[in-house]
Design an enzyme around this catalytic site. Structure first.
Site, short mmCIF file in Angstrom:
data_model
loop_
_atom_site.label_atom_id
_atom_site.label_comp_id
_atom_site.label_asym_id
_atom_site.label_seq_id
_atom_site.Cartn_x
_atom_site.Cartn_y
_atom_site.Cartn_z
N GLU A 255 42.12 34.54 36.84
CA GLU A 255 43.20 33.62 37.20
C GLU A 255 43.01 32.26 36.52
OE1 GLU A 255 45.72 34.80 38.52
OE2 GLU A 255 44.80 36.72 39.05
N HIS B 139 44.34 32.43 33.13
CA HIS B 139 45.79 32.20 33.06
C HIS B 139 46.10 30.70 33.04
CE1 HIS B 139 47.46 36.16 33.09
NE2 HIS B 139 46.90 36.51 34.23
N GLU C 235 47.87 39.57 29.92
CA GLU C 235 46.88 40.10 30.85
C GLU C 235 45.60 40.47 30.12
OE1 GLU C 235 47.00 40.06 34.09
OE2 GLU C 235 48.99 39.17 34.03
#
Length: 649
Positions: free
Chosen positions: A164, A167, A248
């Site tokens: 995360e 990201h 991803e």
């Protein structure tokens, strides 16, 4: 990471999503006009269209869509915490052991990644999932489900959080937040239609009950808008499908690079593959499904925003791996069962650690930086072929060894719930201004003396970041008072040294209220010439800190100006004051988000000694000032000793 390629991919993704959004709007407007024309032919008795009939329909439709998107964007501008609240997640409760473990892991990963520690929230869902959101890194939030906290081992949770944070570092969280506002706008027609239907079908005994005509009109309009709005919902799904699945894979790769452990994230994905990912129960979940670590059960094929889990796992391991059947979600962690699973997946040593302390306190980048570390024991092989964890290096003997042990005790106290305001103030002044005389405890004072000395330089930034992450959750008034103490300590001798400026700048931008970003941008000039002057001032300071030659500085400055498409400065100033440098950073804050990592990459080349902790601290302070994570693979890994190789980007 290849920032040139990543920048081009991000721009291509933005262009693709913009084109899909415009195409979706055209289809929705055409559908509204078609439905309105059909209704007029059926109910208008053969009369001609009213003037501006189709233009009015188009304007009303666009007003609803853009109005809905604008309203949602204003809600989400408060940061990832605003989206977490919309989703029904709650901030972590530090009185709970699982939440404290999440906090510790997030701090470790963020500090290692060179990013601000995001706000943390827990969603009451039994499945294993997570997401990151936020308009910019300083406002980012990470949301983790209760099932992930209960059923993931510490290394697995670390891999998930690193994914995360990846990201956030790569800009996906910002893109996802903007996309959510666009999706809400496309779904606004259906929401408006459902609202009209609710009004028309609502039973009332008041004065409105006598007016039948408005209810009929509301019913017909609601029926039409709901039907056409379903097309808007479909368009929103198509828009989400326009997101590249490569993001991803990139976040997975960044997670491995940050943690230096593929098995953490790999085993977490294998656990998810061993169960059915249930959709989130929140009504808002449909708008954020593209955020999630794993795709919920539902849409397939070209509507997928995630690559298949089996493919992601195969890319991590280089071969296909079997799913791991996880324990069922419970209200309390099943420690014994988890230890048994860990023994099968990781080996007996890891199982013993998991069973002994569920919230084991380990900081990998701190262990790597301890001086005079003894050689680690050979790694043992786990049953599934995974190399077992080597014995953690222990600090050696002597003064530095004793100081490093005291530093470990300092870390424990920073992380304790009893950290007080006065204690935090003393330690912050010591780490920022190098003044340790205010610490009454002799052992801690010796530890602080070592940290601000050349021997502890590689640990000074990680411990400062750890302390700032803990203090950042305090009230804005307390944070301002702590910064005032640091400023007075820095200015006490009438001269601000470069090291003092570096650590104070890092502290100021980590603890300053988020609202200061807008004020800084309004105060600083935004012209290309102003950015050119700011670049010259920044590189003059970088050359002084990094001890770079005049030729190297000139070449690096020219490269940065060319990449940022800024007029190259004629020269760099001989001296740069702190006020001028602060204004330069405020000016460079206005650079495009994808240009900032390029600037930091060039700055790293000016270090005369690669991996110099003082220069790495300078670049980290600049990164904090311009609201950009430190690029992965650039410079030295935080916490590594000088001369130690850096993981490949």
């Amino acid at each position: 990471m290849d920032f040139y390629a990543h920048q081009e991919r991000a721009r291509a993704a933005s262009r693709r999503l913009t084109a899909l959004f415009v195409l979706s709007l055209i289809v929705v407007v055409a559908a509204v006009n078609g439905a309105a024309a059909l209704g007029w032919m059926l109910l208008g008795g053969g009369t001609r269209w009213p003037p501006y009939f189709f233009a009015t329909n188009a304007m009303v439709t666009l007003l609803i869509v853009f109005g809905g998107a604008w309203v949602e964007w204003q809600r989400l501008r408060g940061g990832g915490a605003a989206l977490a609240e919309r989703l029904g997640a709650r901030p972590i409760d530090e009185s709970l052991p699982l939440h404290r473990r999440l906090r510790d892991v997030a701090e470790e990963v963020s500090i290692g990644a060179g990013a601000p520690v995001p706000s943390l929230h827990v969603l009451d869902e039994g499945s294993i999932n997570a997401l990151a959101a936020g308009e910019r890194p300083g406002l980012a939030a990470v949301i983790v489900t209760r099932g992930a906290l209960e059923r993931l081992q510490r290394a697995e949770l670390q891999g998930v959080i690193a994914h995360e944070v990846g990201h956030i570092v790569s800009g996906d969280a910002e893109l996802n937040t903007r996309l959510t506002a666009a999706l809400y706008g496309l779904c606004s027609l259906r929401l408006a239609g459902l609202g009209l239907l609710g009004f028309a079908l609502k039973r009332e005994s008041g004065p409105l009950a006598r007016f039948g005509a408005p209810r009929v009109v509301a019913f017909v309009a609601g029926l039409v808008l709901s039907g056409v709005g379903a097309l808007g919902v479909l368009a929103a799904q198509v828009l989400k499908a326009g997101i590249s699945r490569q993001r991803e894979f990139l976040a997975d790769a960044l997670a491995v690079q940050i943690t230096r452990d593929r098995d953490g994230l790999g085993c977490a994905l294998r656990r998810i593959a061993g169960e059915t990912v249930a959709p989130l129960r929140s009504d808002y979940a449909g708008l954020v499904s593209h955020f999630l670590l794993a795709r919920p059960a539902g849409l397939r094929d070209w509507f997928d925003t995630h690559p298949p889990l089996a493919e992601r796992i195969a890319r991590l391991y280089g071969r296909r791996m079997a799913p791991i059947v996880s324990v069922a979600a419970t209200d309390a962690p099943a420690t014994a069962t988890q230890a048994a699973q860990t023994k099968h997946v990781y080996g007996p040593e890891a199982a013993e650690a998991a069973g002994g302390s569920f919230a084991a306190d380990t900081i990998p980048f701190v262990r790597q930086a301890l001086p005079e570390a003894t050689a680690s024991a050979p790694a043992s092989a786990a049953p599934d072929g995974r190399a077992g964890s080597a014995t953690a290096p222990q600090p050696g003997t002597g003064r530095d060894g004793a100081a490093s042990i005291a530093a470990a005790a300092l870390i424990t106290q920073i992380r304790s719930a009893s950290l007080g305001f006065e204690t935090a103030g003393r330690w912050l002044v010591a780490l920022v201004a190098g003044q340790t005389s205010g610490e009454p405890d002799a052992a801690l004072r010796a530890s602080l003396d070592w940290l601000v000395s050349p021997g502890g330089a590689s640990l000074r930034v990680p411990l400062l970041e750890l302390l700032l992450a803990r203090v950042r959750r305090w009230s804005s008034g307390r944070r301002r008072e702590l910064l005032d103490r640091c400023r007075r300590a820095v200015e006490a001798d009438g001269h601000v040294h470069s090291a003092e400026w570096i650590y104070y700048t890092l502290a100021r931008h980590r603890l300053s209220p988020n609202a200061s970003i807008g004020a800084r941008q309004r105060r600083a000039p935004s012209t290309r010439q102003a950015q050119s002057r700011a670049l010259a001032a920044l590189f003059a300071m970088a050359a002084a800190v990094g001890e770079a030659s005049a030729r190297a500085t000139r070449d690096a400055l020219a490269d940065a100006a060319a990449m940022l498409e800024i007029p190259p400065p004629a020269s760099t100033p001989d001296e740069v004051g702190t006020t001028e440098l602060a204004l330069a950073l405020d000016t460079l804050l206005g650079l495009a988000p994808l240009d900032k990592p390029l600037l930091l990459k060039v700055l790293f080349t000016l270090a005369r000694t690669p991996g110099d902790p003082n220069y790495d601290a300078f670049v980290r302070a600049v990164a904090a000032a311009i609201d950009c994570p430190v690029p992965r693979g650039a410079g030295q890994q935080i916490g590594a000793r000088r001369g130690e190789p850096v993981a490949a980007g």
